[in-house]
Design a protein around this motif. Sequence first.
Motif, PDB file in Angstrom:
ATOM      1  N   VAL A 106       5.379   3.071  38.217  1.00 38.80           N
ATOM      2  CA  VAL A 106       5.984   2.832  36.908  1.00 38.80           C
ATOM      3  C   VAL A 106       5.529   3.887  35.904  1.00 38.80           C
ATOM      4  O   VAL A 106       4.327   4.068  35.699  1.00 38.80           O
ATOM      5  CB  VAL A 106       5.619   1.430  36.389  1.00 38.80           C
ATOM      6  CG1 VAL A 106       6.222   1.194  35.006  1.00 38.80           C
ATOM      7  CG2 VAL A 106       6.106   0.363  37.364  1.00 38.80           C
ATOM      8  N   PRO A 107       6.456   4.591  35.263  1.00 38.62           N
ATOM      9  CA  PRO A 107       6.082   5.545  34.211  1.00 38.62           C
ATOM     10  C   PRO A 107       5.440   4.823  33.031  1.00 38.62           C
ATOM     11  O   PRO A 107       5.558   3.597  32.875  1.00 38.62           O
ATOM     12  CB  PRO A 107       7.429   6.172  33.806  1.00 38.62           C
ATOM     13  CG  PRO A 107       8.353   5.891  34.953  1.00 38.62           C
ATOM     14  CD  PRO A 107       7.900   4.591  35.532  1.00 38.62           C
ATOM     15  N   THR A 108       4.775   5.572  32.170  1.00 42.38           N
ATOM     16  CA  THR A 108       4.106   4.969  31.021  1.00 42.38           C
ATOM     17  C   THR A 108       5.059   4.691  29.875  1.00 42.38           C
ATOM     18  O   THR A 108       4.718   3.939  28.954  1.00 42.38           O
ATOM     19  CB  THR A 108       2.970   5.881  30.521  1.00 42.38           C
ATOM     20  OG1 THR A 108       3.517   7.179  30.217  1.00 42.38           O
ATOM     21  CG2 THR A 108       1.883   6.007  31.584  1.00 42.38           C
ATOM     22  N   ASN A 109       6.242   5.292  29.899  1.00 42.25           N
ATOM     23  CA  ASN A 109       7.227   5.012  28.853  1.00 42.25           C
ATOM     24  C   ASN A 109       8.628   5.117  29.434  1.00 42.25           C
ATOM     25  O   ASN A 109       8.804   5.462  30.600  1.00 42.25           O
ATOM     26  CB  ASN A 109       7.047   5.962  27.651  1.00 42.25           C
ATOM     27  CG  ASN A 109       7.000   7.422  28.080  1.00 42.25           C
ATOM     28  OD1 ASN A 109       7.865   7.897  28.807  1.00 42.25           O
ATOM     29  ND2 ASN A 109       5.973   8.125  27.645  1.00 42.25           N
ATOM     30  N   GLY A 110       9.605   4.771  28.620  1.00 43.53           N
ATOM     31  CA  GLY A 110      10.984   4.755  29.098  1.00 43.53           C
ATOM     32  C   GLY A 110      11.376   3.364  29.578  1.00 43.53           C
ATOM     33  O   GLY A 110      10.546   2.441  29.636  1.00 43.53           O
ATOM     34  N   PRO A 111      12.634   3.175  29.931  1.00 49.22           N
ATOM     35  CA  PRO A 111      13.115   1.844  30.294  1.00 49.22           C
ATOM     36  C   PRO A 111      12.430   1.228  31.504  1.00 49.22           C
ATOM     37  O   PRO A 111      12.290   0.003  31.583  1.00 49.22           O
ATOM     38  CB  PRO A 111      14.614   2.054  30.539  1.00 49.22           C
ATOM     39  CG  PRO A 111      14.790   3.519  30.739  1.00 49.22           C
ATOM     40  CD  PRO A 111      13.724   4.175  29.931  1.00 49.22           C
ATOM     41  N   LEU A 112      11.992   2.052  32.448  1.00 49.65           N
ATOM     42  CA  LEU A 112      11.302   1.501  33.620  1.00 49.65           C
ATOM     43  C   LEU A 112       9.930   0.930  33.264  1.00 49.65           C
ATOM     44  O   LEU A 112       9.367   0.142  34.021  1.00 49.65           O
ATOM     45  CB  LEU A 112      11.151   2.571  34.702  1.00 49.65           C
ATOM     46  CG  LEU A 112      12.402   2.873  35.527  1.00 49.65           C
ATOM     47  CD1 LEU A 112      12.178   4.109  36.382  1.00 49.65           C
ATOM     48  CD2 LEU A 112      12.788   1.683  36.389  1.00 49.65           C
ATOM     49  N   ALA A 113       9.395   1.312  32.114  1.00 51.54           N
ATOM     50  CA  ALA A 113       8.089   0.833  31.692  1.00 51.54           C
ATOM     51  C   ALA A 113       8.164  -0.514  30.987  1.00 51.54           C
ATOM     52  O   ALA A 113       7.128  -1.125  30.710  1.00 51.54           O
ATOM     53  CB  ALA A 113       7.430   1.855  30.764  1.00 51.54           C
ATOM     54  N   VAL A 114       9.367  -1.002  30.714  1.00 50.63           N
ATOM     55  CA  VAL A 114       9.528  -2.263  30.011  1.00 50.63           C
ATOM     56  C   VAL A 114       9.284  -3.420  30.982  1.00 50.63           C
ATOM     57  O   VAL A 114       9.903  -3.502  32.044  1.00 50.63           O
ATOM     58  CB  VAL A 114      10.938  -2.383  29.395  1.00 50.63           C
ATOM     59  CG1 VAL A 114      11.105  -3.730  28.693  1.00 50.63           C
ATOM     60  CG2 VAL A 114      11.183  -1.241  28.421  1.00 50.63           C
ATOM     61  N   GLY A 115       8.396  -4.328  30.637  1.00 50.37           N
ATOM     62  CA  GLY A 115       8.129  -5.480  31.486  1.00 50.37           C
ATOM     63  C   GLY A 115       7.061  -5.215  32.528  1.00 50.37           C
ATOM     64  O   GLY A 115       6.194  -4.359  32.355  1.00 50.37           O
ATOM     65  N   ARG A 116       7.156  -5.940  33.658  1.00 46.45           N
ATOM     66  CA  ARG A 116       6.079  -5.927  34.654  1.00 46.45           C
ATOM     67  C   ARG A 116       6.491  -5.396  36.021  1.00 46.45           C
ATOM     68  O   ARG A 116       5.648  -4.947  36.774  1.00 46.45           O
ATOM     69  CB  ARG A 116       5.522  -7.346  34.832  1.00 46.45           C
ATOM     70  CG  ARG A 116       4.914  -7.935  33.573  1.00 46.45           C
ATOM     71  CD  ARG A 116       4.221  -9.237  33.881  1.00 46.45           C
ATOM     72  NE  ARG A 116       3.624  -9.832  32.690  1.00 46.45           N
ATOM     73  CZ  ARG A 116       2.929 -10.950  32.686  1.00 46.45           C
ATOM     74  NH1 ARG A 116       2.740 -11.606  33.821  1.00 46.45           N
ATOM     75  NH2 ARG A 116       2.416 -11.435  31.580  1.00 46.45           N
ATOM     76  N   ARG A 117       7.756  -5.522  36.400  1.00 47.22           N
ATOM     77  CA  ARG A 117       8.249  -5.080  37.710  1.00 47.22           C
ATOM     78  C   ARG A 117       7.415  -5.649  38.866  1.00 47.22           C
ATOM     79  O   ARG A 117       6.856  -4.926  39.681  1.00 47.22           O
ATOM     80  CB  ARG A 117       8.317  -3.561  37.806  1.00 47.22           C
ATOM     81  CG  ARG A 117       9.351  -2.943  36.893  1.00 47.22           C
ATOM     82  CD  ARG A 117       9.672  -1.522  37.267  1.00 47.22           C
ATOM     83  NE  ARG A 117      10.432  -1.453  38.489  1.00 47.22           N
ATOM     84  CZ  ARG A 117      11.757  -1.543  38.572  1.00 47.22           C
ATOM     85  NH1 ARG A 117      12.473  -1.737  37.476  1.00 47.22           N
ATOM     86  NH2 ARG A 117      12.363  -1.452  39.726  1.00 47.22           N
ATOM     87  N   ARG A 118       7.347  -6.975  38.932  1.00 43.82           N
ATOM     88  CA  ARG A 118       6.713  -7.642  40.076  1.00 43.82           C
ATOM     89  C   ARG A 118       7.758  -7.887  41.159  1.00 43.82           C
ATOM     90  O   ARG A 118       7.714  -7.285  42.227  1.00 43.82           O
ATOM     91  CB  ARG A 118       6.097  -8.959  39.622  1.00 43.82           C
ATOM     92  CG  ARG A 118       4.867  -8.815  38.737  1.00 43.82           C
ATOM     93  CD  ARG A 118       4.303 -10.178  38.401  1.00 43.82           C
ATOM     94  NE  ARG A 118       3.079 -10.106  37.628  1.00 43.82           N
ATOM     95  CZ  ARG A 118       2.392 -11.162  37.238  1.00 43.82           C
ATOM     96  NH1 ARG A 118       2.819 -12.384  37.548  1.00 43.82           N
ATOM     97  NH2 ARG A 118       1.288 -11.040  36.532  1.00 43.82           N
ATOM     98  N   VAL A 119       8.690  -8.777  40.910  1.00 48.51           N
ATOM     99  CA  VAL A 119       9.754  -9.037  41.878  1.00 48.51           C
ATOM    100  C   VAL A 119      10.635  -7.804  42.040  1.00 48.51           C
ATOM    101  O   VAL A 119      11.124  -7.515  43.135  1.00 48.51           O
ATOM    102  CB  VAL A 119      10.590 -10.259  41.418  1.00 48.51           C
ATOM    103  CG1 VAL A 119      11.797 -10.461  42.315  1.00 48.51           C
ATOM    104  CG2 VAL A 119       9.734 -11.516  41.435  1.00 48.51           C
TER     105      VAL A 119
END
Length: 506
Positions: A106-119
Amino acid sequence: MNRTGKATPSPTVRVSGAGRTERGERVLSSARAAADSVPVLRTGPTGISEYDPLVLATRAGRTAFFPAPDAPRAREIVADVEDGALPTDGAAAVVEHDAETTTLPVPTNGPLAVGRRRVLGPCGWVDPLDPEGCQFQSLDKDAGAIADAGLVGRGRGDASADDPVADAWRRARETDGDPVVVVNANDADDRQWADETLLAGSPMSVLDGVAAVAEYLGTTDAVIYLAETDTELREHLRRAVDAAADELPVVPRVATGPDEYRAGAPTAALEAIEGADRIEPRLQPPSPAEYGLFGRPTVIHSPRTFAQVHHALSGPESTDEDGSASATRLLTVTGDVAAPATIEVGSDARLSAVRNAVELEGSFKMACVGGVFGGVTRTLDITPTADELTAAGLGTDGVVELLNDERCPVATAGQRANFASEANSGRCVPGREGTVQLTELVRAVYRGSYDREKIRELGRVMARSSNCRIGARAPRPVLTAMDEFESSFEAHADGRCPSGTCTDKL
């Protein structure tokens, strides 16, 4: 079984979300044509459609992210990796990570950084058709223990939506008859992308969740239910099922039903699988757990719920400090945005965080939270928990529509009431007649008659007496829009639209 997920060797180039556009397919083809010794993997979507196709170049524990490159740039990226380098020029992010990771760095910023990305962790990173990329847990863990951890159902298509899944599991196991497990993935609401993202990007986690529940129930019978128009997704799932057939104790069959909103309701889904000529929700009780598919005890959940089961099975690190296995919720952020995004947020987050995942076109005016029959709100300063969403008059289906200042709240509410009058099954009077009356009452506002008390009373009656969720929830957009934008309704009754966008939108 408790297998260890297979880490992809480095260097590697991944192309995520290629199947959603023709451009994505060209990028994937170009990347593969340029490759000699470096593997080019086709992975599923990350959930951030703005990035599709996303090219990920990985070498020695570092990954460079290249959102939406053209075909020539994809060839250059592969060529650099072939030459022993990690290209970084023009990358949106470069992330250092464990070289053996089986989830998206996960990058530190940008849309992919929003939330937790567990599932969502495997989505965009693993080969969705490779069972060795998934930690299958179903034979080593007791799904009953997971049921006791507080997991609740997620989404409109889940018969246990917002309720503990343990109740339905136990009831189905205790009821006489041969149980069956159903994955309800038929959702005609194009606002909702979470289930499709999981099925496209991490189908093995859904299949493992299905196997865990089936094993708990003592059955080997499972069905994945899709819309008949989802031909590409259906073929993708059949390939995934075939690939995992030797790994799982339960091999689901794929069934289809009409591409209609009403066909996504849990008991309507059962009618469609049974081949009924008329698709409508069943009267309850009995619940599907007591009398479901062909009269058998049936557990019917959304893909999101089954993926949460798999994630909870993966170990204690999957739960919060209080032991809750239901700590995250998948949300699709859509509406007046440049591109929709599906993200995963924790129960301690604020809904306002979803705005960081998308680019809003225009100024924010309001949001509709919970799908087509969600609630209208001016603020997103609430948590995504079912209790708080419900208390705020909002929906829990996992959709946040961001609407800009050109939107008229009266037209927005009325269009949804009209949709309910067309989409309901017609089985109960509140759904069949109440939705028509609701639509007419909103239309009357445009003709100069705003009867707020009559609208509210009709809404109360429909919510209490409807058999189907459409009838029960259709008043919610209208009532919450009235709460938030009372002056706009009054202005329309006086012949004026404050937004300047409508005269009669119904």
